[in-house]
Design a protein around this motif. Sequence first.
Motif, PDB file in Angstrom:
ATOM      1  N   VAL A 141      39.391  52.319  38.625  1.00  0.00           N
ATOM      2  CA  VAL A 141      39.685  50.890  38.511  1.00  0.00           C
ATOM      3  C   VAL A 141      40.591  50.503  39.671  1.00  0.00           C
ATOM      4  N   ILE A 142      40.141  49.513  40.457  1.00  0.00           N
ATOM      5  CA  ILE A 142      40.888  49.075  41.634  1.00  0.00           C
ATOM      6  C   ILE A 142      41.217  47.596  41.457  1.00  0.00           C
ATOM      7  N   ASP A 143      42.505  47.290  41.346  1.00  0.00           N
ATOM      8  CA  ASP A 143      42.945  45.907  41.160  1.00  0.00           C
ATOM      9  C   ASP A 143      44.400  45.795  41.593  1.00  0.00           C
TER      10      ASP A 143
ATOM     11  N   VAL B  13      40.338  57.588  33.342  1.00  0.00           N
ATOM     12  CA  VAL B  13      40.531  56.471  34.267  1.00  0.00           C
ATOM     13  C   VAL B  13      41.469  56.868  35.398  1.00  0.00           C
ATOM     14  N   LEU B  14      41.056  56.534  36.620  1.00  0.00           N
ATOM     15  CA  LEU B  14      41.895  56.612  37.809  1.00  0.00           C
ATOM     16  C   LEU B  14      42.155  55.182  38.251  1.00  0.00           C
ATOM     17  N   THR B  15      43.306  54.916  38.860  1.00  0.00           N
ATOM     18  CA  THR B  15      43.605  53.554  39.292  1.00  0.00           C
ATOM     19  C   THR B  15      44.071  53.522  40.738  1.00  0.00           C
ATOM     20  N   ALA B  16      43.915  52.340  41.320  1.00  0.00           N
ATOM     21  CA  ALA B  16      44.422  52.077  42.663  1.00  0.00           C
ATOM     22  C   ALA B  16      44.790  50.598  42.734  1.00  0.00           C
ATOM     23  N   SER B  17      45.847  50.287  43.489  1.00  0.00           N
ATOM     24  CA  SER B  17      46.377  48.924  43.517  1.00  0.00           C
ATOM     25  C   SER B  17      45.933  48.093  44.724  1.00  0.00           C
ATOM     26  N   ASP B  18      45.110  48.651  45.587  1.00  0.00           N
ATOM     27  CA  ASP B  18      44.509  47.863  46.665  1.00  0.00           C
ATOM     28  C   ASP B  18      43.239  48.563  47.134  1.00  0.00           C
TER      29      ASP B  18
ATOM     30  N   CYS C 280      36.080  47.096  40.489  1.00  0.00           N
ATOM     31  CA  CYS C 280      36.897  46.673  41.620  1.00  0.00           C
ATOM     32  C   CYS C 280      37.051  45.157  41.645  1.00  0.00           C
ATOM     33  N   ASP C 281      38.289  44.712  41.802  1.00  0.00           N
ATOM     34  CA  ASP C 281      38.576  43.294  41.960  1.00  0.00           C
ATOM     35  C   ASP C 281      37.973  42.810  43.279  1.00  0.00           C
TER      36      ASP C 281
ATOM     37  N   SER D  25      38.659  44.054  50.829  1.00  0.00           N
ATOM     38  CA  SER D  25      38.147  43.243  49.721  1.00  0.00           C
ATOM     39  C   SER D  25      37.284  44.096  48.801  1.00  0.00           C
ATOM     40  N   GLY D  26      36.991  43.568  47.633  1.00  0.00           N
ATOM     41  CA  GLY D  26      36.119  44.268  46.697  1.00  0.00           C
ATOM     42  C   GLY D  26      34.742  44.531  47.277  1.00  0.00           C
ATOM     43  N   ALA D  27      34.208  43.554  48.026  1.00  0.00           N
ATOM     44  CA  ALA D  27      32.892  43.731  48.649  1.00  0.00           C
ATOM     45  C   ALA D  27      32.933  44.849  49.686  1.00  0.00           C
TER      46      ALA D  27
END
Length: 159
Positions: A24-26, A46-51, A71-72, A79-81
């Motif tokens: 999850v990236i947000d 779940v793994l996370t990232a802040s950017d 991804c946000d 960017s998410g794209a």
Amino acid sequence: VVGQQTNQPSDTITERKGSGTILVIDDEPSILEFTTAALTRSGFDVLTASDGQKGIDQFEANKDKVIAVICDMVMPKLSGAEVANLIHAQAPEIRILLSSGFDEDALELADGVLSGFIHKPYRLKTLVAEVHRALDCPQTIVDRNLAEDKALSADFATN
């Protein structure tokens, strides 16, 4: 809904259990917290990232176990794209879902690589349902839309 007073998923919601690791990236801590709790409760690791760049780094360090990425769309650094396209280039089998409070029209920036879209704010049930839908369907959004258009055209032609 994300952003309510509590970031804990409701105890009354029962969902089909999942398995595997989701990245999850947000850049919003409350979104990361809610999404992590919801997916963990639903059986996923779940793994996370802040950017975006941290997301790519996290993916590259764990690509052998990540089965999907949420991804946000709008984040610092990448960017998410951009993240979606970079991950797809390395591992086209990974299911990628973009998430945004903006309209889905922005998805054309990652056309052909996305397995789903989650509109913010989202509820636990919506999040888990979209993740399962993406994991269950080998097609991207574009492929699904083309298949649905063909089916509608066929139905229209026979009626």
